[in-house]
Design a protein around this motif. Structure first.
Motif, PDB file in Angstrom:
ATOM      1  N   ALA A  66     107.695   9.953 117.714  1.00 24.09           N
ATOM      2  CA  ALA A  66     109.041  10.512 117.598  1.00 24.09           C
ATOM      3  C   ALA A  66     110.020   9.794 118.520  1.00 24.09           C
ATOM      4  O   ALA A  66     111.207   9.695 118.230  1.00 24.09           O
ATOM      5  CB  ALA A  66     109.013  12.004 117.924  1.00 24.09           C
ATOM      6  N   ARG A  71     112.051   3.296 116.038  1.00 22.67           N
ATOM      7  CA  ARG A  71     112.241   4.311 114.994  1.00 22.67           C
ATOM      8  C   ARG A  71     113.679   4.237 114.466  1.00 22.67           C
ATOM      9  O   ARG A  71     114.610   3.951 115.211  1.00 22.67           O
ATOM     10  CB  ARG A  71     111.978   5.692 115.602  1.00 22.67           C
ATOM     11  N   ASP A 161     118.186  14.020 116.631  1.00 22.49           N
ATOM     12  CA  ASP A 161     117.320  13.080 117.347  1.00 22.49           C
ATOM     13  C   ASP A 161     117.847  12.902 118.763  1.00 22.49           C
ATOM     14  O   ASP A 161     118.614  11.979 119.045  1.00 22.49           O
ATOM     15  CB  ASP A 161     117.275  11.733 116.606  1.00 22.49           C
ATOM     16  N   VAL A 198     115.423  16.891 111.207  1.00 24.96           N
ATOM     17  CA  VAL A 198     114.966  16.415 112.509  1.00 24.96           C
ATOM     18  C   VAL A 198     114.205  15.116 112.231  1.00 24.96           C
ATOM     19  O   VAL A 198     113.176  15.128 111.566  1.00 24.96           O
ATOM     20  CB  VAL A 198     114.054  17.445 113.208  1.00 24.96           C
ATOM     21  N   THR A 199     114.762  14.007 112.727  1.00 21.37           N
ATOM     22  CA  THR A 199     114.164  12.709 112.392  1.00 21.37           C
ATOM     23  C   THR A 199     113.327  12.147 113.530  1.00 21.37           C
ATOM     24  O   THR A 199     112.448  11.326 113.312  1.00 21.37           O
ATOM     25  CB  THR A 199     115.253  11.682 112.034  1.00 21.37           C
ATOM     26  N   GLY A 200     113.633  12.565 114.772  1.00 17.09           N
ATOM     27  CA  GLY A 200     112.905  12.029 115.923  1.00 17.09           C
ATOM     28  C   GLY A 200     112.588  13.144 116.896  1.00 17.09           C
ATOM     29  O   GLY A 200     111.741  13.979 116.628  1.00 17.09           O
ATOM     30  N   GLU A 201     113.330  13.154 118.013  1.00 16.61           N
ATOM     31  CA  GLU A 201     113.106  14.181 119.019  1.00 16.61           C
ATOM     32  C   GLU A 201     114.065  15.348 118.826  1.00 16.61           C
ATOM     33  O   GLU A 201     115.283  15.166 118.847  1.00 16.61           O
ATOM     34  CB  GLU A 201     113.386  13.612 120.409  1.00 16.61           C
ATOM     35  N   MET A 218     111.956  18.438 108.577  1.00 14.24           N
ATOM     36  CA  MET A 218     111.454  17.597 109.670  1.00 14.24           C
ATOM     37  C   MET A 218     110.661  16.429 109.113  1.00 14.24           C
ATOM     38  O   MET A 218     109.849  16.602 108.209  1.00 14.24           O
ATOM     39  CB  MET A 218     110.549  18.416 110.603  1.00 14.24           C
ATOM     40  N   SER A 222     108.158  13.819 113.598  1.00 11.53           N
ATOM     41  CA  SER A 222     109.201  14.258 114.518  1.00 11.53           C
ATOM     42  C   SER A 222     108.695  15.474 115.286  1.00 11.53           C
ATOM     43  O   SER A 222     107.701  16.088 114.907  1.00 11.53           O
ATOM     44  CB  SER A 222     110.475  14.604 113.752  1.00 11.53           C
ATOM     45  N   TYR A 224     110.007  19.042 117.807  1.00  8.13           N
ATOM     46  CA  TYR A 224     111.112  19.966 118.081  1.00  8.13           C
ATOM     47  C   TYR A 224     110.543  20.954 119.095  1.00  8.13           C
ATOM     48  O   TYR A 224     109.541  21.604 118.820  1.00  8.13           O
ATOM     49  CB  TYR A 224     111.489  20.665 116.770  1.00  8.13           C
TER      50      TYR A 224
END
Lengths: 325, 301
Positions: A66, A71, A161, A198-201, A218, A222, A224
């Motif tokens: 993530a 990324r 993210d 939600v693509t990363g963090e 998500m 990723s 959350y």
């Protein structure tokens, strides 16, 4: 080197094998010799290896994916998913926060408002974008654009993210907590569809500040979380190096969140993670966006507000009455 | 009077169980003020609303003491006292932490909510207790805040929440704690649309997820002197290598930066609430409102 800028420890065997395949292919071309059997064999092994590594990731490995520096970030997705993006700047009060970007764009011909947290690709850009950690003015800009979208009946797409909302003096002076709280309060009133990806963090309140959606999607790798695993470890076990253990305890992956019904759907990433194929990842996100947008478009503004409220109203688990333990 | 008498018992609701925490006054006869170092006679300190007699430092107080200071004697009815935390993440050690906190605080979780009178004016009142896991918000606190808001709307009563030691989102409930921020803020939006008054009282410490949700969304935000209030903890901010200015994240700092309406000394808090409530007549004083539900010109006479 646990945090090499180019690849993660557990990616290494796969990347090495791919390099070998590439070298062999190049050699074949240059020397005009036939290694096709060998190449096919290696490719099959690479594919198996990839499935072995990525079919069974630990939570900590997903945290690392993530946060992978390669990324795709919000602007990469905007380029690949939307057309004719016009970026709009500023919160109209203090300044423009480059850690949150936003604007108007087309999604298959339909006008939408896109908002996303944006990390930097290199040190220089990371300093400018504060490593994707927004200040209060970033959240206020996001809210301004969301209200604008509401006014003009445009659906809102939020790309999440961020490691966290920035914990700094200026952020506190300008009301970081209040900016986030106001967003949470105001987002419940939007009468247009709000889709969050939600693509990363998904870093705590910093993520949530733009994530109160009718639908929360998500990406497969990723995360959350209520707090970063490092901070969790530092607070609970007084040892920040126990982050791996904390990641397990926090249940912060997309797969965990699907069980808690905090996310509605997981978007599968290409083998090896989103960073290995931007286009394919974008195609899959776009498919999900269009599908959900289609469904949400059938609802009235009132229904959208009510459904969004009920979704979050019902989150939480507790005992009630004497049966409590 | 006995402290017990503050709470009128009504069979429909669970009243606050005081048996586990009878002693208001610490066993030690003397308490040292952490700010000025003055030795304070415990009984006298209690009578002084837990404010240092020398330097006016406001000690942290538990939810029951807070309610007894703010609510008219014998008028408080507690709601939702039976709500208890689960361990949805199977977080190691959480059950032990919960049962320890229950013993220490005498509460089921970190918040008491109910209805009571302030100088004869009814209000829904919620108080967060620092003694229960630092006053952190998990599913139970989030649910209690929302139910308090729903009760306010249903009965058209003003809402007062004292974030008395709101430590932020409770880590052991992970993402579900984070979602309580969304849930409570969404409920505040509904309260606001119903045009009902919400007074948020911020006491030491109000941080993180609690401050970044319902606690900062009052129509009127009041803080106690010296209370530490902020988003990120000071240790986290120091890691950014910024030198913290003096008085950083105190109630006075927030007042200066425009984040709260006023800083009110604990001795004046109840009277201040009375005044504000008087300016917001609603159905409970029918003669004070006009046909549009707004204050009549004679409301304050």
């Amino acid at each position: 080197m646990p945090n090499s800028p180019f690849f993660l420890d557990f990616e290494k065997p796969l990347i090495e094998m791919e390099e070998r395949i590439a070298a062999l292919k190049k050699f074949t071309e240059e020397k005009n010799m036939d290694f096709s059997d060998e190449i096919a064999r290696l490719e099959e092994r690479a594919c198996k290896l990839g499935e072995e590594i990525f079919g069974n990731l630990t939570r900590w490995q997903r945290v690392q994916l993530a946060r992978h520096p390669k990324r795709p970030f919000a602007l990469d997705y905007i380029k690949l998913i939307f057309h004719d993006f016009i970026e709009l700047h500023g919160d109209r009060h203090f300044r423009d926060d480059p850690a949150i970007i936003g604007g108007i764009a087309g999604l298959d011909g339909r006008p939408v408002t896109v908002i996303g947290q944006q990390k930097g690709r290199d040190t220089k850009e990371n300093i400018a974008r504060n490593f994707g950690m927004p200040h209060p003015e970033g959240y206020r800009k996001a809210l301004r654009l969301m209200k604008q979208a509401d006014k003009f009946g445009r659906p809102i797409i939020c790309i999440v993210d961020t490691p966290a909302a920035y914990p700094g003096i200026g952020a506190e002076e300008r009301g970081q907590a209040i900016a986030i709280a106001e967003n949470l309060k105001e987002m419940t009133k939007l009468s247009v569809p709000v889709i969050v990806v939600v693509t990363g963090e998904g870093g705590s309140g910093g993520a949530l500040g733009i994530a109160l959606g009718n639908v929360v999607l998500m990406l497969e790798n990723s995360i959350y979380s209520v707090c970063p695993p490092e901070s969790c470890a530092a607070i609970i076990w007084k040892d920040g190096t126990l982050a791996e253990k904390a990641a397990e305890e926090l249940k912060l992956t997309a797969q965990d969140l699907l069980k808690f019904k905090v996310t509605d759907e997981i978007i599968k990433e290409p083998l090896g993670g989103a960073h290995r194929n931007y286009t394919e990842t974008a195609v899959r996100i776009k498919e999900a966006l269009l599908r959900h947008l289609q469904q949400l478009s059938e609802m009235t503004g009132e229904e959208l507000v009510r459904e969004r409220y009920n979704k979050f109203r019902n989150m939480g688990e507790f005992f009630e009455g004497e049966g409590g333990g | 009077m006995a402290f017990k008498d503050l709470f009128r018992s009504k069979p429909r609701y669970v009243t606050v169980d005081l048996s586990t925490k009878k002693k208001e006054i610490p066993e030690a006869l003397w308490t040292k003020c952490p700010i000025c170092g003055q030795m304070l006679y415990a009984k006298e300190l209690a009578n002084n609303l837990y404010i240092c007699m020398k330097c006016s430092y406001h000690f942290r107080i538990d939810a029951k003491s807070r309610i007894s200071q703010l609510v008219d004697e014998g008028t408080f009815i507690e709601f939702d006292a039976e709500l208890q935390s689960k361990n949805p993440l199977n977080f190691k050690g959480y059950e032990e932490k919960l049962s320890k906190a229950q013993k220490v605080s005498g509460l089921k979780d970190a918040m008491i909510s109910g209805e009571g009178m302030i100088y004869g004016r009814p209000a829904v009142i919620g108080v967060i207790d620092f003694n229960f896991m630092g006053g952190s918000m998990g599913s139970v606190v989030g649910e209690k805040v929302v139910r308090s808001i729903e009760r306010s709307i249903e009965k058209e009563l003003p809402l007062i929440i004292v974030s008395g030691g709101g430590g932020g989102a409770r880590m052991q409930e992970g993402i579900l704690s984070l979602m309580q921020m969304a849930k409570t803020s969404a409920a505040v939006a509904r309260l606001s649309e119903a045009r009902l008054l919400y007074i948020s009282i911020l006491t030491d410490p109000t941080m993180g997820g609690i401050f970044a949700s319902f606690a900062s969304l009052g129509d009127i935000n009041i803080a106690e002197p010296g209370a530490v209030i902020g988003f990120a903890g000071p240790r986290v901010i120091e890691q950014t290598r910024e030198k913290l200015p003096t008085g950083f994240q105190t109630a006075e700092f927030l007042l200066e930066h425009g984040m709260i309406d006023m800083v009110v000394h604990r001795k004046n808090l109840k009277k201040t609430l009375k005044k504000i409530l008087e300016f917001h007549p609603k159905n409970h004083c029918v003669e004070d409102i006009d046909s549009h539900g707004l204050p009549s010109p004679n409301a304050l006479k």
